[in-house]
Design an enzyme around this catalytic site. Structure first.
Site, PDB file in Angstrom:
ATOM      1  N   HIS A  86       0.876  -0.851  -0.298  1.00  0.00           N
ATOM      2  CA  HIS A  86       0.149  -0.268  -0.082  1.00  0.00           C
ATOM      3  C   HIS A  86       0.994   0.986   0.006  1.00  0.00           C
ATOM      4  CE1 HIS A  86       0.411   0.688   4.230  1.00  0.00           C
ATOM      5  NE2 HIS A  86       0.755  -0.417   4.625  1.00  0.00           N
ATOM      6  N   ASP A  88      -0.592   4.709   0.617  1.00  0.00           N
ATOM      7  CA  ASP A  88      -0.740   5.657   2.494  1.00  0.00           C
ATOM      8  C   ASP A  88       0.604   4.977   3.111  1.00  0.00           C
ATOM      9  OD1 ASP A  88      -2.218   3.215   1.648  1.00  0.00           O
ATOM     10  OD2 ASP A  88      -3.332   4.610   3.968  1.00  0.00           O
ATOM     11  N   ASP A 119       6.963   1.381   6.620  1.00  0.00           N
ATOM     12  CA  ASP A 119       5.403   0.961   6.196  1.00  0.00           C
ATOM     13  C   ASP A 119       4.512   1.315   4.956  1.00  0.00           C
ATOM     14  OD1 ASP A 119       2.678  -0.203   6.550  1.00  0.00           O
ATOM     15  OD2 ASP A 119       2.406   0.527   8.518  1.00  0.00           O
ATOM     16  N   GLU A 150      -5.134   1.514   3.147  1.00  0.00           N
ATOM     17  CA  GLU A 150      -5.025   0.402   4.143  1.00  0.00           C
ATOM     18  C   GLU A 150      -4.882   1.546   6.306  1.00  0.00           C
ATOM     19  OE1 GLU A 150      -3.378  -1.994   7.016  1.00  0.00           O
ATOM     20  OE2 GLU A 150      -1.860  -0.319   6.074  1.00  0.00           O
ATOM     21  N   GLU A 151      -4.253   2.591   5.337  1.00  0.00           N
ATOM     22  CA  GLU A 151      -3.884   2.528   6.738  1.00  0.00           C
ATOM     23  C   GLU A 151      -5.832   3.701   7.639  1.00  0.00           C
ATOM     24  OE1 GLU A 151      -1.422   2.454   8.212  1.00  0.00           O
ATOM     25  OE2 GLU A 151       0.219   2.332   7.288  1.00  0.00           O
TER      26      GLU A 151
END
Length: 354
Positions: A86, A88, A119, A150-151
């Site tokens: 991901h 974001d 991440d 995702e975050e």
């Protein structure tokens, strides 16, 4: 040249691309940076096009954040691997808490620091390095799926998977969104705790009151909330909510001195919970209070506040059912409400353990 050497040869270029990606402030939780999330997705499209990917595009569902799907067709008779990451990132929080600029990839003692380095723009970099090692012509089919929200709990991921089901079909899914076991030591993560994220609101009054008049008789919401949150753990720091499960721990040692160094825990601060470190980190439930809504210290007066809220991140052990775990958490909070306070729990995220 061996495959290992080919991968090593890609590292300088990949680190440069990672540095450029980190500079894009793709914070999905910040409406003011929506354009940055869009810019991040477009940059990933270009990176895949540069690899010769014949089918790459931005996709979204229900007005959600942009995701990217890139497809390298499988040679005849070969399987397809889906590579997930991901693009974001989490908000940077208080700038004073950073030792380096959050959106500038900065090297220190052989490590890179910056929002997204690990991440999960670092995860995307891993996928890109593998594809570049094969010159953009992998020996199997490859689908690259890079999510953009995702975050914030992946609110439209289910719709994306439904809409693009056929494009995302694969024989194997590789998700580079987990921690390394050790630098230079490859590892596969095969089990993860699930998530129950929610807010708990406590109300004791219909308006604020002067503490000098009513203090000692009328409970204020923040003191009440603090007492309620304290019931979530026993004196050792174990989760004290009935009904949450634990799974057996693997035969693996995590040396305390290594955890102390890697976590940055302060001198004199003790671990919480009981059992092996591996059991506590991977196989038992955990509950963390990650945010509070109450009067700011610099704005406080001698007032008993009527309402206070806390955001809770509960991790669910592998093998547990997140819906049942959430029910147990809600029951605990209602059953332990101090002094008859009104308690409201609002779900924000629920994730299955694996």
């Amino acid at each position: 040249m061996s495959l290992r050497d080919k991968v090593k040869a890609q590292l300088p270029g990949i680190l440069a691309e990672l540095t450029a990606l980190v500079a894009i402030e793709s914070v999905s939780a910040d409406p003011l940076r929506t354009a940055e999330v869009e810019r991040s997705a477009q940059r990933i499209v270009q990176l895949l096009l540069d690899l010769g990917c014949p089918d790459v595009r931005v996709v979204r569902a229900n007005g959600g954040a942009p995701a990217v799907i890139g497809r390298f067709p499988a040679p005849e008779g070969m399987p397809t691997v889906c590579l997930y990451a991901h693009h974001d990132v989490q908000p940077e929080g208080d700038p004073d808490g950073w030792g380096t600029p959050p959106f500038v990839a900065t090297e220190h003692d052989g490590r890179l620091y910056g929002r997204g380095i690990a991440d999960d723009k670092g995860g995307l970099a891993v996928h890109l390095a593998a594809l570049r090692a094969f010159g953009g012509r992998p020996p199997v089919g490859v689908t690259v799926f890079v999510e953009g929200e995702e975050e914030i709990g992946s609110p439209t991921l289910a719709q994306l998977l439904e809409q693009h089901h056929d494009e995302l079909l694969a024989d194997v899914f590789v998700i580079t969104d987990s921690t390394n076991w050790a630098v230079g030591e490859p590892a596969f993560t095969t089990s993860l705790r699930g998530l129950a994220g929610f807010t708990v609101e406590v109300r004791t009054l219909d308006h604020g009151l002067h503490s000098g008049v009513y203090g000692g008789v009328v409970p204020d919401a923040l003191t009440t909330l603090c007492r309620l949150l304290a019931t979530l753990h026993d004196d050792h720091g174990n989760v004290a909510v009935a009904g949450l499960r634990t799974t057996p721990a693997p035969a693996l040692e995590y040396p305390p001195e290594r955890l102390r160094e890697e976590s940055g825990i302060l001198d004199g601060v003790q671990w919480i919970g009981t059992g092996s470190l591996v059991e506590r980190m991977w196989c038992k439930p955990s509950i963390s209070v990650i945010a509070l809504d109450a009067t700011r210290v610099d704005q406080a007066s001698n007032t008993l506040i009527p309402v206070a809220r806390a955001k809770i991140s509960a991790r669910i052990a592998p093998g547990d059912d997140p819906a049942e775990a959430l029910d147990a958490l809600i029951k605990h909070l209602h059953d332990h409400a101090p002094w008859g306070a009104q308690v409201t729990v609002t779900l924000e995220a629920l994730g299955e353990p694996t």
